[in-house]
Motif scaffolding. Structure first.
Motif, short mmCIF file in Angstrom:
data_model
loop_
_atom_site.label_atom_id
_atom_site.label_comp_id
_atom_site.label_asym_id
_atom_site.label_seq_id
_atom_site.Cartn_x
_atom_site.Cartn_y
_atom_site.Cartn_z
N MET A 52 20.72 -40.87 -34.38
CA MET A 52 19.68 -40.07 -33.90
C MET A 52 19.66 -38.55 -34.22
SD MET A 52 18.24 -39.70 -29.91
CE MET A 52 19.81 -38.46 -29.76
N ARG A 53 20.92 -38.06 -33.99
CA ARG A 53 21.09 -36.72 -34.62
C ARG A 53 20.82 -36.41 -36.27
NH1 ARG A 53 25.34 -32.62 -33.02
NH2 ARG A 53 26.82 -33.73 -34.29
N ALA A 54 21.35 -37.37 -36.89
CA ALA A 54 21.22 -37.24 -38.35
C ALA A 54 19.62 -37.31 -38.51
CB ALA A 54 21.77 -38.37 -39.11
N ASN A 55 18.64 -38.22 -37.77
CA ASN A 55 17.46 -38.56 -38.19
C ASN A 55 16.74 -37.26 -37.80
OD1 ASN A 55 17.77 -41.11 -39.44
ND2 ASN A 55 17.35 -42.13 -37.50
N ALA A 56 17.20 -36.54 -36.39
CA ALA A 56 16.33 -35.56 -35.99
C ALA A 56 16.56 -34.27 -37.05
CB ALA A 56 16.98 -35.33 -34.75
N ALA A 57 17.98 -34.22 -37.62
CA ALA A 57 17.87 -33.22 -38.59
C ALA A 57 17.32 -33.45 -39.68
CB ALA A 57 19.49 -33.32 -38.82
N SER A 58 17.14 -34.73 -40.25
CA SER A 58 16.09 -35.05 -41.40
C SER A 58 14.75 -34.78 -41.16
CB SER A 58 16.36 -36.39 -41.65
OG SER A 58 17.59 -36.89 -42.01
N GLU A 59 14.29 -35.04 -40.09
CA GLU A 59 12.95 -34.30 -39.37
C GLU A 59 12.74 -33.25 -39.49
OE1 GLU A 59 8.84 -34.79 -38.63
OE2 GLU A 59 10.40 -36.52 -39.18
N LEU A 60 13.79 -32.37 -39.19
CA LEU A 60 13.58 -30.97 -38.93
C LEU A 60 13.70 -30.26 -40.50
CD1 LEU A 60 15.95 -29.90 -36.13
CD2 LEU A 60 13.31 -29.39 -36.26
N LEU A 61 14.40 -30.97 -41.19
CA LEU A 61 14.54 -30.69 -42.64
C LEU A 61 13.26 -30.73 -43.44
CD1 LEU A 61 16.45 -29.37 -44.78
CD2 LEU A 61 17.33 -31.84 -45.36
N VAL A 62 12.65 -31.96 -43.04
CA VAL A 62 11.26 -32.14 -43.82
C VAL A 62 10.26 -31.16 -43.50
CG1 VAL A 62 9.34 -33.90 -43.55
CG2 VAL A 62 11.74 -34.82 -44.09
N ARG A 63 10.25 -30.83 -42.13
CA ARG A 63 9.39 -29.66 -41.58
C ARG A 63 9.35 -28.54 -42.14
NH1 ARG A 63 8.19 -31.33 -35.32
NH2 ARG A 63 7.95 -33.62 -35.61
N LEU A 64 11.05 -28.24 -42.29
CA LEU A 64 11.31 -26.76 -42.97
C LEU A 64 10.89 -26.71 -44.35
CD1 LEU A 64 13.00 -24.27 -42.79
CD2 LEU A 64 14.98 -25.59 -43.32
N VAL A 65 11.13 -27.91 -45.02
CA VAL A 65 10.59 -28.05 -46.50
C VAL A 65 9.08 -27.47 -46.63
CG1 VAL A 65 10.23 -29.35 -48.32
CG2 VAL A 65 12.56 -29.47 -47.31
N VAL A 66 8.24 -28.16 -45.64
CA VAL A 66 7.03 -28.01 -45.74
C VAL A 66 6.59 -26.77 -45.61
CG1 VAL A 66 4.95 -28.34 -44.27
CG2 VAL A 66 6.43 -30.29 -44.87
N GLN A 67 7.38 -25.73 -44.75
CA GLN A 67 7.12 -24.42 -44.52
C GLN A 67 7.59 -23.50 -45.81
OE1 GLN A 67 5.42 -23.03 -41.82
NE2 GLN A 67 5.12 -25.19 -41.27
N VAL A 68 8.75 -24.19 -46.28
CA VAL A 68 9.03 -23.41 -47.40
C VAL A 68 8.15 -23.66 -48.81
CG1 VAL A 68 11.20 -23.38 -49.31
CG2 VAL A 68 11.77 -23.56 -46.81
N ASN A 537 15.69 -36.33 -56.78
CA ASN A 537 15.31 -34.99 -56.42
C ASN A 537 14.95 -34.92 -54.79
OD1 ASN A 537 13.97 -32.80 -57.41
ND2 ASN A 537 11.88 -33.65 -56.97
N CYS A 538 16.17 -35.05 -54.53
CA CYS A 538 16.16 -34.91 -52.93
C CYS A 538 17.07 -33.78 -52.25
CB CYS A 538 16.58 -36.28 -52.24
SG CYS A 538 16.39 -36.56 -50.49
N LEU A 539 16.44 -32.96 -51.38
CA LEU A 539 17.40 -31.97 -50.79
C LEU A 539 18.06 -32.45 -49.51
CD1 LEU A 539 18.27 -28.83 -50.44
CD2 LEU A 539 16.22 -28.64 -49.08
N TYR A 540 19.33 -32.13 -49.41
CA TYR A 540 20.06 -32.38 -48.29
C TYR A 540 20.72 -31.34 -47.61
CZ TYR A 540 19.92 -37.38 -49.53
OH TYR A 540 19.58 -38.47 -49.97
N CYS A 541 20.66 -30.69 -46.40
CA CYS A 541 21.10 -29.44 -45.79
C CYS A 541 21.29 -29.69 -44.52
CB CYS A 541 19.83 -28.55 -46.32
SG CYS A 541 20.44 -26.77 -45.53
N PRO A 542 22.18 -29.30 -43.94
CA PRO A 542 22.68 -29.34 -42.46
C PRO A 542 21.69 -28.38 -41.78
CG PRO A 542 24.93 -29.17 -43.72
CD PRO A 542 23.62 -29.04 -44.78
#
Length: 843
Positions: A52-68, A537-542
């Motif tokens: 669940m934490r990993a999925n939450a981090a993935s979701e936050l990363l997706v939203r962050l990428v949208v902002q970036v 072509n995928c970004l992974y970031c804590p």
């Protein structure tokens, strides 16, 4: 829960369950079953929680990428507005052009029928796609549009590369691209893949050592494979071709720090270099053998950590160093002198900079002489106790020290010229004026190549500041010095006189008779943080320390790729040696995370270099060559030189050299302005820069004047930065600038040729006279051609207000030179501020 947000470990051991079961009368067997079930449930909860934490981090990363992406779009818009491309754009735009525009792809394919690519292992996927788009065609039955689906035209593409030397992954190069391209060619035409195994650099024993140590590790999964190397050169008979250099052990049993290990290695390596130089023979292709020089030795480091230790150890023995590995550019004394010089010319009120320049070795005043100079300056009658500040604007008549008086007087002249030329030009003059190069050469006792290369590099760094000016360059250099910015030093031209200190990356493509890998006790950098899965072509970031889903797998893949590349980097270093490869050997075991542990070199089986056969002799002092030129020889050579015509470079916008046949005595006076200027506009040179940029953008079609000239002028003015006399932004009026541009374009003489005007046209010409040749190089603001494409009208924009006769004469000469160079029939000097035009005709 733990502090990092994870589940605590399971604490319900068998003993606790057994005690609880006994208390309530449950058999121990059942207690064991409860224990196993509870342990499994705890593990399932942990897994679910981490998922669940990993999925939450993935979701936050997706939203962050949208902002970036919003930031990236703004960055793209800004580049577009400034007509700029970065290095990634050059590749991506070329790929898009060829991929999406078939007619362009075919036209370029017809133009470039044969393409040869060297060092193909250093290409990235987009660069490979460009090559296949340019040289290949899609079969009619191709199911996809991948570049590997294309069939190369016979003879269109010739690739040369060594995948064992693929070491530029940090900038996007990918050895898998090489492998994919090789396999693609092999699948369609097996005979077109040829292995070249002969090595023309290293001798037999070095290649045998390399084959023995690298054959297996370069054939594991993820590596490109290995082809044994056949030597072209046999071994020499001057000692072992591969040898170990034993580093002395530490005194006592204490463990040495990383710095202490580097110091010990630096001393041992410098001692060996001193023994080799001037005594060991090396092979010379033209003359058999010769004495080894300092430039025949290369020290190759995997990283730039603390390389100053090696530099100091060599220089302490009088051995010059040419470094491309260390990044201590702003630590060098000659650069500190140049920064002080730049600050003084940019701001004559900078007391600290002037004092540093006079006190430093560039001028050489002592503390006492500097204090006496200040004490001898006249006092203010109203403040007799206050000493006058040491500033460039002081009256040199009051400077009693002869050297200081001469230097200050010369700098005063240069400071007055500084606003009228580029930073590179004024600093080049200043370096000559204070005789910095002879001073540097004398200070380094004949081994000044490194310092002189740094002087040249500093001057080159000033070139991009031609528009922003000397003040901006001075601020940038001071900030770099204050922040201890790491910058690679200049590369000397005469490298044969200095030991080369390079990173392993920088050594690729080079070779030396003697190579010594150093600094391998340095730890390798751990792989962590943001990762990019290139194939996907995928970004992974804590995110807030939580790793997103898939991060662990991506991290494992990245670590394998990095480890594989480190092996290839060692391969590159070992194969730079032509005759002798010396490997430092420590008595302590290597740290498992150090560069020395990347590959098993088997140093225990390598024979040690015999230092007793290389007695340490004092380094030969550098002596001046006796000048055997007699007065008669000098006169003869001077006469020969005098018979040749001088070559003079002329830039029309800056030079006052007369134009052949151009006479201005009868030229028309300055016309009456078509529109009065109510108040002098603000901004000076910066205002002219913005006006020229707006006119260029309109003529090139980048800007439509109906889309808001004033807004664009405000945007450009904001990017000039602080450029006023007081260091603050220049007071530019965007409305005034926009009005001037619109007025200039509406003038009848300009409007009539506007559709034919091309902006910023390079102009080159050559003039020959009895005693002089002139090469003319400049850029005309705008040029209109006739229907046959021949230059017809040259336009020069000027932002002056009420120029004097002398200035007008210079402008006429400038345009007349453009007319002579282009063959145009008419020149127009357009004063955009008041709308007047001065016509110039050819001689």
């Amino acid at each position: 829960m733990t502090k990092d947000g994870g589940f605590a470990s399971y604490r319900g051991g068998k003993g606790k369950w057994a005690a609880a079961a006994k208390a309530i009368g449950i058999p121990k067997v059942e207690a064991d079953l409860f224990h196993e079930a509870a342990k499994a449930l705890h593990g399932a909860c942990c897994d679910s929680w981490e998922s669940m934490r990993a999925n939450a981090a993935s979701e936050l990363l997706v939203r962050l990428v949208v902002q970036v992406r919003v930031v990236l779009r703004r960055y793209q818009d800004r580049k577009r507005a400034g007509a700029l491309l970065d290095f990634d754009d050059l590749i991506a735009s070329a790929t898009t052009l060829l991929r999406d525009h078939e007619e362009v792809r075919q036209a370029l394919g017809r133009r470039y029928r044969h393409v040869l690519v060297d060092e193909f292992q250093d290409t990235d996927p987009l660069q490979a796609e460009i090559l296949w788009l340019l040289c290949g065609e899609l079969p009619a039955d191709a199911a996809g549009a991948a570049w590997t689906d294309r069939v190369l035209r016979p003879g269109a593409l010739f690739l040369v590369g060594d995948p064992k030397q693929a070491i530029y992954r940090f900038r996007g190069a990918d050895v898998s691209t090489y492998v994919k391209a090789r396999d693609c060619i092999r699948a369609k035409s097996p005979e077109d893949v040829i292995s070249v195994s002969t090595n023309f650099r290293s001798c037999r024993s070095i290649l045998a050592f390399v084959d023995n140590r690298f054959r297996e590790v370069l054939q594991v999964e993820g590596q490109p494979g290995y082809v044994a190397l056949d030597p072209f050169h046999e071994d020499h008979d001057r000692g072992p071709c591969v040898a170990a250099l034993d580093i002395p052990a530490a005194e006592g049993d204490e463990k040495r720090s990383a710095g202490a290990l580097r110091d010990a290695e630096a001393e041992a390596v410098a001692d060996l270099c001193a023994r080799l130089i001037g005594q060991r023979l090396v092979t010379c292709s033209r003359n058999g053998t010769r004495i080894l020089q300092a430039g025949d030795i290369a020290l190759l480091a995997p990283s730039g950590s603390d390389l100053w230790r090696y530099e100091e150890a060599l220089e302490a023995r009088g051995i010059p160093v040419s470094t491309q590995a260390g990044k201590g550019f702003f630590r060098r004394q000659e650069i500190q002198d140049l920064i002080a010089l730049t600050r003084v010319l940019a701001d004559p009120r900078d007391t600290l900079a002037l004092g540093a320049l006079l006190r430093g070795p560039a001028v050489g005043l002592t503390d006492e002489e500097l204090l006496d100079l200040v004490d001898g300056l006249p006092r203010d009658p109203e403040r007799p106790d206050a000493r006058q500040k040491l500033r460039l604007g002081l009256d040199v008549a009051h400077v009693t020290h002869p050297v200081a008086r001469e230097v200050i007087g010369r700098l005063q002249v240069l400071a007055r010229r500084a606003l009228g030329t580029t930073p590179h030009d004024i600093l080049s003059q200043a370096v000559d004026a204070i005789r910095l190069r002879p001073v540097v050469r004398q200070r380094h006792d004949g081994h000044a190549e490194r310092a002189l290369a740094n002087v040249d590099l500093f001057l080159e760094m000033s070139r991009p500041y031609a528009v922003r000016g000397l003040r901006a360059f001075a601020r940038a250099m001071k900030a770099a010095w204050d922040g201890r910015t790491r910058t690679v030093e200049g590369r000397p031209d005469a490298q044969e006189a200095a030991v080369s200190l390079f990173t392993m990356h920088a050594s690729k493509g080079l070779e030396w008779p003697v190579v010594i890998p150093i600094n391998t006790s340095t730890r390798t950098k751990a792989v962590s943080g943001a990762l990019v899965d290139r194939p996907a072509n995928c970004l992974y970031c804590p995110v807030f320390g939580v790793r997103p889903a898939g991060y662990e797998d991506a991290l494992d893949r990245e670590r394998r790729e990095v480890d594989n590349e480190r092996v290839r980097l060692w391969y590159v270093a070992a194969t730079r040696a032509r005759e002798t490869l010396v490997l430092p050997r420590f008595p302590e075991p290597s740290d498992q995370t150090s560069w020395a542990s990347v590959i098993a070199l088997g140093l225990d089986a390598v024979s040690a270099i015999d230092l007793e056969r290389l007695p340490l002799r004092p380094m030969a002092a550098v002596t001046e060559t006796l000048n055997e030129q007699t007065r008669e020889v000098f006169a003869s050579e001077a006469a020969t030189v005098a018979r040749h015509r001088r070559l003079t470079w002329i830039v029309p916008s800056r030079d006052d050299a007369p134009v052949p046949g151009f006479e201005d005595a009868g030229s028309e006076p300055l016309p009456v302005p078509t529109e009065a200027v109510s108040a002098p506009p603000q901004g000076g040179r910066e205002r002219g820069t913005v006006i020229h940029k707006l006119l260029e953008e309109i003529l090139t079609g980048e800007l439509d004047e109906r889309d808001g000239l004033e807004a664009r002028a405000r945007f450009l003015a904001g990017h000039l930065g602080p450029c006023g006399a007081d260091g603050r932004p220049a007071a530019l009026d965007p409305a005034d600038i926009a009005a001037c541009v619109a007025r200039a374009l509406a003038l009848p003489q300009v409007a009539g040729i506007r559709e034919r005007l091309r902006a910023e046209v390079p102009v080159y010409a050559y003039e020959a006279f009895d005693e002089e040749e002139r090469a003319i190089s400049g850029v005309a603001d705008a040029l209109a051609c006739d229907e046959h494409g021949q230059p017809e009208v040259v336009v020069d924009w000027k932002s002056d207000v009420a120029p004097g006769e002398g200035e007008l004469l210079g402008y006429r000469a400038q345009v007349a030179r453009y007319l002579a160079a282009t063959g145009a029939r008419l020149g127009l000097i357009v004063f955009v501020t008041d709308g007047t035009i001065v016509s110039v005709t050819p001689a």
